[in-house]
Write an enzyme that holds these catalytic residues in place. Structure first.
Site, PDB file in Angstrom:
ATOM      1  N   GLN B 221       0.586  -1.163   0.417  1.00  0.00           N
ATOM      2  CA  GLN B 221       0.207  -0.069   0.301  1.00  0.00           C
ATOM      3  C   GLN B 221       0.926   1.287  -0.040  1.00  0.00           C
ATOM      4  O   GLN B 221      -0.097   2.365  -0.126  1.00  0.00           O
ATOM      5  CB  GLN B 221      -1.294  -0.247   0.483  1.00  0.00           C
ATOM      6  N   ARG B 367      -8.959  -1.851   7.710  1.00  0.00           N
ATOM      7  CA  ARG B 367      -9.927  -0.040   7.254  1.00  0.00           C
ATOM      8  C   ARG B 367      -9.951   0.774   8.138  1.00  0.00           C
ATOM      9  O   ARG B 367     -11.088   0.738   8.450  1.00  0.00           O
ATOM     10  CB  ARG B 367     -10.855  -1.139   7.039  1.00  0.00           C
ATOM     11  N   CYS B 368      -8.773   1.045   9.156  1.00  0.00           N
ATOM     12  CA  CYS B 368      -9.291   1.928   9.877  1.00  0.00           C
ATOM     13  C   CYS B 368      -7.656   3.317  10.069  1.00  0.00           C
ATOM     14  O   CYS B 368      -7.032   2.797  10.231  1.00  0.00           O
ATOM     15  CB  CYS B 368      -9.086   1.295  10.925  1.00  0.00           C
ATOM     16  N   GLU B 739     -13.024   4.527   5.243  1.00  0.00           N
ATOM     17  CA  GLU B 739     -12.306   3.789   6.404  1.00  0.00           C
ATOM     18  C   GLU B 739     -14.057   3.630   7.415  1.00  0.00           C
ATOM     19  O   GLU B 739     -14.442   2.580   7.989  1.00  0.00           O
ATOM     20  CB  GLU B 739     -12.018   3.749   7.096  1.00  0.00           C
TER      21      GLU B 739
END
Lengths: 287, 786, 158
Positions: B221, B367-368, B739
């Site tokens: 990422q 996802r945060c 997110e």
């Protein structure tokens, strides 16, 4: 990706050929759907030296009426059990169970013979077959023998199928006044059961003449609830009776705590699901 | 969408450009890449959570035909690669030499001609382990008799992973509690879960001994940051390392860190002189790569006169055996101190202590944005508990306590400056979609019949788009992103990004930004990313930062081009730049709109032999590095409706209403898709996704048979709504959103389960709300997950 | 052992070990890398292909077991430059994000539509329940299958 260790492979062209090969090769295994065996082999928890593929033995793939029995070939796929109108008419618990066994893609491959022989205590079809008092036909080099379901499981992952033998058929007697149902609670669709209950009742003149109840996932192997079956026989069906049968289920099961739940919850579920399955089976018998 | 001619341009629900290859099976994921001469690597992992390694015998594995090499810590020591830095300034063993510290830790790597043989060889490696007692429970990690996990670190005498960190003000918080009329306390646990992208992690390393060039194929990422790390770790020149990401099968935070397997693959290629492919299997992914959460929180919340006034949180953070959590340097607990949520509090105080345990390292986001998920779960569970105690509707308590629209920009008691919001409005939109009053009526009727129906609320505020360089960096690298825009003579454009899509639709959204700003249709804008040789430096995609940072960079670079175009247009139209006005795709003369030059006219001119304004270079390109002035603060109101089987305790999420405000939406279709996906993850986390360990530290959820991810049968048809409150400092008014749904949904579902169980007097249940756990709560025996 | 499998209408022959999984045979020999894998336990569905028209998890079948059968993969959906309606549906309804589960989902839902051209939402959800999507929450996949059902004869372009 996990990969299996080395093995030899042969594709059986006849039942007797497969049996002969099983006898000849130590640590050889039959493979049909392969959806239990291959993942175990990829994890290298199972390492057979030879796989004997019986998928071409389509003579073993059928669901048919034979006199007053229904005969199911061992190579019959889950999807065929799910869609069989014959089974839906006589033993609707197959459909109940097949809707919640693994997922539709796996159901295209997995077979009834494989499920029963895997003999996982959490497997649904073993309870289904036990509840309807099925018998299984086991074929060896010297011919066939028949074993009732309540004598089929010898222990966890162990069955009455001996060395050099293959389970070839499941037979279920059609009897009048019958109804059946399968109830399951799972953590998620496609998961093994936290607990499941199969029930069948035969009702004549407002009285339960016979009953079969078996539980999945609440013991080292499928649990036959013979004490509850005895209770039901000769009684008119009632909520109170089902409650009592459920209470027996909670008592007589022998669950092991795991990530699906603790013992007390599984005992509770065994009772609830037994009651629900009996309730539904009875409604079907009377409809 | 507006149009140039009959072609749509700019913002709107444009169908995705990247779909064309994926629907044909022509994506190019890591395992699809085959290089000439490539060999395969597999990793031997520890069966023990904590054990001394007495010896490793690799001779039988080496003797297996087809095996090229077996690498152990000893081999790596000679290359200086036995240990590597984590993204939290800790060190992590690449291969265990002295002892193993978690089950699944890397012990040896086999390189063989194919992956089947590599795995055969793993079974032939003989490791003599001497098992040690394991620290599994983070609450006991600091006990005096707890075994020391990190005896490799000089001066480390206990299992404290980082010093206690605080935010907010303890004294004023104590005062708020002293003045309060209601106080509620709870133990709130956010269990360990895992991002588990469908494509696992992996690496192909291709070292060229002649040139010294190292090509790395690796779905990650943050490719630029990874390259810098490899340059430091391996002592290679950064310009001789090239990372190509190609297509990535999901990330969700799992593909942020550098993993030991990557370093082993690099070492393998250096040793073997051929390309080495390593792709982890699913068990390796679940048991060794970056998990998320594992926050054990004790909290008190208080209210006065019907309004929330104070919050206190004391956290034990379980970081596993190595501290490799992902967070900006200044914030050892990430952005957890955004825990005051959406409420105008008098005071708050946060204390976080991080410990080592004999479990897999991680603490990356799932996802945060850096621990905001934990914060939102905490505050939204506490607010619900408070409403229960006060016997008022949980929405009423929130409405009473929200930060008012007129208070923005709003400074929280823990130091954040929220940018914009209209919380009351968004809450009301969610209530309307849900039919909130009717739902409460239905619930009352059902309760009378003994049925268990629950309605759960969550209102979250996120802080995303890290971040301003004056506050934020990772390993000393500022959290900025670059954009490079080249408009070609024919009017087609290429924009290169440092953000790295893992499915977020960057090839479409970023083309739409250029389209919106320049009037070039999105199909004529090629978005490039995923190759460090061909994209500007930047910190990548996680923490919902693509639109807030990279999106802003693309807007700014487009405007830079547009300004240059204005000067050229002025010359073409024989006027002054300041006399020109812009409409999509065209500069025209103020007061005479019929006289103008389109971007295509201007581009032609920029590349032609015709003259340009004095001192101007030809062409129409620009480059920027964007430094965001602040985070963006998206928010949302979520309502979950659940049914609980009174006998089996099985929970069904029947409805889920999600109203998100993420400012201006560039592609609403993609935004909605992101929200759907995050909500499904929230259903998973709330009901089934969890990584647990037994007392010896054995991982109990090491495959998809036990790490349960929701299927289409557990996810309801999500009901979405939107409000739009633009971000005042983002050039497009946009905020991040990816997110939000994962952050906001778990508390809504858990609150709904607890609401359903009100007739039984249940006021707490921990995630995941499995049938067994909910049933235990119904019996009054709720126990936290271990 | 020498194995021949009909993949997308062409016979592919290769000498492989008996333990070779179908998913590897498909990806390695004809290089059809559209078929993915995401787990080791038959749970995720990323590897679904069709065998004799039925969805099959190709990570849980030996290549040797598939000799004599017809395998169809995602690469065969598009014919003569014309997308299958299910492919078009996934594009129209934004039914994919990272794209990793997409080939398995396409082959599963194509088989569903072949058997049941007008499936309900519940039938679609059941049909895809053996496939995990981490990105979409399934909602748009359901919509895409409905789109394909409603546009079965639609002129779709590549």
């Amino acid at each position: 990706m996990q990969t299996p260790a080395r093995f030899d492979y042969e594709r059986a062209t006849s039942l007797q050929g497969a049996i002969a090969s099983l006898k000849e090769h130590e640590d050889s295994r039959i493979i049909a759907g392969g959806h239990s065996l291959l993942p175990m082999m990829k994890l290298r928890l199972a390492s057979p030296t030879r796989l004997i593929d019986i998928n071409d033995l389509t003579d073993l793939q059928y669901i048919r009426e034979e006199g007053d029995e229904i005969a199911i070939g061992a190579l019959t796929r889950h999807v065929e059990l799910l869609k069989s109108e014959l089974l839906a008419e006589h033993f609707p618990l197959f459909k109940d169970a097949e809707l919640v066994i693994a997922d539709p893609v796996v159901r295209n491959r997995g077979t009834i013979g494989g499920s029963l022989c895997q003999a996982d205590a959490a497997e649904d079809l073993s309870a289904v077959c036990a509840a309807v008092k099925a018998t299984v036909v086991i074929t060896g080099a010297d011919g066939t023998r028949t074993v009732p379901m309540d004598q089929f499981h010898l222990g966890p992952w162990t069955t009455a199928v001996g060395e050099g033998e293959i389970l070839t058929e499941v037979r279920i007697a059609k009897r009048p006044g019958g109804g059946s149902a399968h109830e399951k609670v799972e953590r998620r669709a496609g998961d093994w059961a936290i607990a499941a209950a199969s029930a069948a009742v035969w009702i004549d003149g407002g009285v339960i003449t016979d009953a079969g109840i078996a539980l999945s996932a609440v013991g080292l192997t499928t649990i036959d609830l013979t004490r509850a079956e005895e209770l039901l026989r000769g009684q008119p069906p009632s909520e109170e009776l089902f409650e009592q049968a459920g209470a027996i289920a909670s008592e007589d099961c022998m669950p092991i705590p795991d990530s699906r739940g603790p013992v007390d919850y599984k005992r509770h579920l065994a009772g609830v699901l037994t009651k629900r399955a009996l309730r539904k089976a009875t409604a079907r018998a009377l409809s | 969408m507006t149009a140039v001619g009959d072609r749509p341009i700019g913002f709107g629900p444009l169908k995705r450009k990247e779909d064309a290859r994926f629907i044909r099976g022509k994506g190019n994921y890591l395992d699809d890449i085959r290089l000439p001469g490539m060999v395969h690597m597999a990793i031997l992992r520890s069966p023990f959570a904590h054990a001394k390694i007495n010896s490793i015998d690799t001779s039988a594995a080496l003797a297996l035909p087809g095996v090229a090499a077996v690498i152990t810590a000893k081999d790596l020591e000679t290359l200086g690669l036995a240990w590597m830095p984590t993204i939290s300034y800790d060190t992590q063993a690449v291969l265990a030499g002295d002892k193993v510290r978690f089950q699944g830790q890397e012990v040896a790597a086999v390189i063989a001609i194919d992956e089947y043989i590599a795995r055969d060889a793993l079974q032939l490696i003989d490791v003599d382990y001497e098992p040690l007692p394991a620290v599994v429970n983070a609450r006991k990690a600091l006990d005096e008799d707890a075994p020391l996990i990190r005896d490799d670190k000089d001066g480390q005498l206990d299992n404290l992973a980082s010093p206690t960190w605080e935010a907010g003000d303890e004294e004023s918080t104590d005062k708020a509690f002293a003045e309060a009329d209601t106080i509620v306390s709870r133990d709130i646990i956010y269990p360990r879960c895992h991002p588990a992208p469908l494509e696992t992690c992996g690496m192909i390393a291709d070292f060229n001994p002649e040139t010294g060039q190292l090509d790395l194929y690796n779905g990650n990422q943050a490719p630029h940051a990874h390259r810098t790390v490899y340059a430091h770790v391996a002592g290679l020149a950064e310009h001789m390392i090239r990372i190509k990401c190609n297509d990535i099968g999901g990330g969700f935070g799992n593909k942020v860190p550098v993993y030991p397997g990557y370093v082993c693959a690099i070492a393998g290629s250096i040793v073997a002189g051929v390309p080495v492919k390593w792709i982890e299997d699913r068990s390796e992914n679940l048991m060794s790569t970056g998990f998320a959460r594992d926050y054990i929180m004790k909290s008190d919340i208080c209210a006065k006169d019907g309004k929330i006034t104070g919050l206190r949180v004391d956290v034990i953070a379980d970081h596993g055996a190595f501290d490799s959590t992902a967070q900006p340097t200044k914030f050892p607990a990430g952005f957890f101190h955004i825990v005051c949520g959406s409420y105008d509090l008098q005071a708050s105080h946060v204390k976080v202590k991080a410990v080592y345990t004999n479990k897999a390292p991680g603490g990356v986001a799932y996802r945060c944005s850096f621990r905001i998920t934990e914060a939102v779960y905490l505050v939204e569970r506490m607010v619900e508990a408070l409403a229960l105690e006060m016997h008022i509707d949980p929405i009423d308590l929130r409405m009473q306590s929200f930060i008012g629209t007129e208070q923005f920009p709003y400074e929280t008691t823990t130091g954040w400056t929220y940018d914009s919001g209209d919380y009351h409005k968004t809450m009301r939109v969610a209530m309307d979609i849900a039919g909130y009053e009717d739902l409460r009526q239905e619930q009352e009727e059902k309760r009378a019949r003994g049925e268990l129906m629950g309605i759960g609320i969550s209102f979250f505020t996120e802080g995303v788009g890290a971040g301003p360089r004056k506050h934020m960096d990772i390993l000393g690298l500022a959290m900025n992103d670059g954009a490079d825009l080249r408009v070609h003579p024919s009017g087609k454009a290429v924009v290169s990004l440092s953000a790295q899509t893992q499915g977020q639709g960057h090839e479409t959204t970023f083309a739409q930004i250029v389209a919106e700003e320049l009037g070039i249709p999105p199909e004529d804008v090629e978005v490039r990313h995923g190759d460090t040789d061909k994209s500007p430096y930047g910190l990548g995609t996680y923490g919902s930062r693509s639109t807030p940072v990279s999106g802003a960079a693309v807007a700014v670079v487009s405007r830079k081009v547009r300004d240059k175009a204005r000067a050229i247009a002025a010359q073409m139209l024989e006027t002054r730049p300041e006399d020109l006005a812009w409409e999509k795709g065209r500069w025209y003369v103020k007061g005479d709109p019929s006289v103008g030059a389109t971007i295509f006219d201007i581009t032609e001119r920029a590349y032609s032999g015709d003259s340009l304004p004095e001192g101007m270079e030809g062409g129409l390109d620009a480059q920027v590095i964007y430094d965001p002035p602040n985070l963006t603060y998206p928010y949302g109101a979520y309502i979950a409706v659940v049914d609980v089987d009174p006998e089996t305790a099985h929970v069904t999420v029947r409805r889920f209403i999600a109203v998100d405000d993420c400012g201006v939406r560039i592609n609403p279709m993609i935004v909605d898709g992101q929200i759907h996906g995050g909500l499904a993850e929230g259903v998973g986390i709330a009901l089934m996704e969890v990584i647990t360990f037994d007392e010896e530290g054995n991982c109990l959820n090491g495959s998809f048979m036990d790490y349960l991810i929701p299927t289409a049968l557990e996810c309801p048809d999500f009901e979405l709504g939107a409000t739009v409150t633009p971000c005042p400092h983002h050039p497009l008014g946009a905020k991040g959103v990816g997110e939000s749904p994962n952050v906001g949904s778990p508390p809504a579902i858990v609150n709904a389960v607890i609401d359903a169980l009100q007739p039984l007097g249940v006021n707490h249940v921990d995630m995941p709300c499995t049938p067994a756990r909910v049933w235990a709560a119904m019996q009054g025996n709720a126990a936290p997950p271990q | 052992m020498n194995i021949s499998i009909n993949i997308n209408g062409e016979t592919v022959t290769r000498d492989v070990e008996p333990r070779t999984l179908l998913v590897h045979f498909i990806r390695d020999t004809p290089g059809l890398t559209g078929t993915h894998w995401g787990c080791d336990t038959s749970n995720c569905g990323a590897c679904v292909v069709q065998m004799d028209g039925q969805p099959l998890k190709s990570c849980t079948a030996l290549a040797a077991m598939c000799e004599g059968h017809e395998i169809r993969t995602v690469e065969a959906l598009e014919v003569d430059g014309k997308l299958d309606p299910i492919q078009q549906g996934f594009h129209e309804k934004h039914a994919l994000q990272c794209g990793f589960c997409t080939p398995g989902m396409l082959m599963t839902t194509r088989a569903l539509l072949d058997e049941n051209p007008d499936p309900t939402e519940a039938e679609i959800r059941m049909a895809i329940s053996g496939s995990i999507c981490r990105c979409t929450g399934y909602q748009n996949i359901v919509a895409a299958v409905r789109w394909a059902a409603e546009n079965a004869e639609a002129e779709v372009q590549s």
